[in-house]
Design a protein around this motif. Structure first.
Motif, PDB file in Angstrom:
ATOM      1  N   ASP A  48     -10.205   3.910   0.078  1.00 21.70           N
ATOM      2  CA  ASP A  48     -10.112   4.745   1.274  1.00 21.70           C
ATOM      3  C   ASP A  48     -11.099   4.231   2.313  1.00 21.70           C
ATOM      4  N   TRP A  49     -10.818   4.557   3.571  1.00 21.73           N
ATOM      5  CA  TRP A  49     -11.633   4.117   4.705  1.00 21.73           C
ATOM      6  C   TRP A  49     -12.731   5.129   5.006  1.00 21.73           C
ATOM      7  N   TYR A  50     -13.947   4.610   5.306  1.00 26.13           N
ATOM      8  CA  TYR A  50     -15.087   5.443   5.665  1.00 26.13           C
ATOM      9  C   TYR A  50     -15.841   4.793   6.818  1.00 26.13           C
ATOM     10  N   PRO A  51     -16.486   5.613   7.672  1.00 24.20           N
ATOM     11  CA  PRO A  51     -17.276   5.037   8.770  1.00 24.20           C
ATOM     12  C   PRO A  51     -18.496   4.299   8.215  1.00 24.20           C
ATOM     13  N   SER A  96       0.173   1.151   5.250  1.00 23.25           N
ATOM     14  CA  SER A  96       0.664   1.899   4.092  1.00 23.25           C
ATOM     15  C   SER A  96      -0.473   2.225   3.136  1.00 23.25           C
ATOM     16  N   LEU A  97      -1.423   1.296   2.997  1.00 26.14           N
ATOM     17  CA  LEU A  97      -2.583   1.545   2.145  1.00 26.14           C
ATOM     18  C   LEU A  97      -3.411   2.700   2.703  1.00 26.14           C
ATOM     19  N   ALA A  98      -3.589   2.738   4.015  1.00 27.49           N
ATOM     20  CA  ALA A  98      -4.344   3.827   4.651  1.00 27.49           C
ATOM     21  C   ALA A  98      -3.664   5.178   4.419  1.00 27.49           C
ATOM     22  N   SER A  99      -2.343   5.154   4.231  1.00 18.68           N
ATOM     23  CA  SER A  99      -1.586   6.381   3.969  1.00 18.68           C
ATOM     24  C   SER A  99      -1.463   6.668   2.472  1.00 18.68           C
ATOM     25  N   HIS A 100      -2.134   5.860   1.652  1.00 16.95           N
ATOM     26  CA  HIS A 100      -2.130   6.005   0.193  1.00 16.95           C
ATOM     27  C   HIS A 100      -0.748   5.826  -0.426  1.00 16.95           C
ATOM     28  N   ALA A 104       1.572   0.163  -1.833  1.00 19.76           N
ATOM     29  CA  ALA A 104       0.459  -0.511  -1.157  1.00 19.76           C
ATOM     30  C   ALA A 104      -0.810  -0.442  -1.997  1.00 19.76           C
ATOM     31  N   VAL A 105      -1.049   0.683  -2.653  1.00 19.24           N
ATOM     32  CA  VAL A 105      -2.225   0.810  -3.520  1.00 19.24           C
ATOM     33  C   VAL A 105      -2.103  -0.169  -4.692  1.00 19.24           C
ATOM     34  N   ALA A 106      -0.902  -0.343  -5.227  1.00 20.62           N
ATOM     35  CA  ALA A 106      -0.683  -1.312  -6.316  1.00 20.62           C
ATOM     36  C   ALA A 106      -0.981  -2.732  -5.836  1.00 20.62           C
TER      37      ALA A 106
END
Length: 122
Positions: A48-51, A96-100, A104-106
């Motif tokens: 996941d993305w974090y600042p 797609s990864l940002a949307s979980h 994309a996670v795979a």
């Protein structure tokens, strides 16, 4: 702040799934809403993305197998990324990864596994 600064849109109710004092490996960096964000595996065990402002940089080296790519997110979205070639090189996959998205996670886990194996073989 510049007039065009939009911020990262976090509120007092935002929950960051992080452990205080833990070191996190960064798997991608991005410029989002004029702020720098990092992709890590958080305490939920998922990417996941974090600042960046939430972290202290311990090792500032950027892996040699990372690439840079511009994004078309405009001033209120993702404008640039640095990271693994498969993720950073494919905007749709990265979004797609940002949307979980499960697929994309795979791909993320596969890229991380391959990258770690190639680094340990060097």
């Amino acid at each position: 702040m510049p007039d065009d600064y939009h911020g990262l849109y976090f509120t007092e109710q935002t929950i960051f799934h992080l452990v205080l004092g833990k070191e996190y490996e960064v798997y991608e960096m991005g410029m989002f809403n004029c702020g720098l964000i990092v992709l890590i595996i958080d305490s939920t065990g998922q990417p996941d993305w974090y600042p960046l402002d939430l972290f202290e940089v311990v090792v500032g080296a950027i892996p040699s197998d990372w690439i840079f790519a511009q994004r078309t997110g405009g001033p209120e979205g993702m404008t640039a990324v640095w990271g693994h070639s498969r993720l950073a090189g494919d905007q749709a996959l990265d979004e797609s990864l940002a949307s979980h998205d499960e697929g994309a996670v795979a791909v993320f886990w596969n890229e991380i596994f391959e990258s770690q194996n190639s680094r340990s073989a060097e």
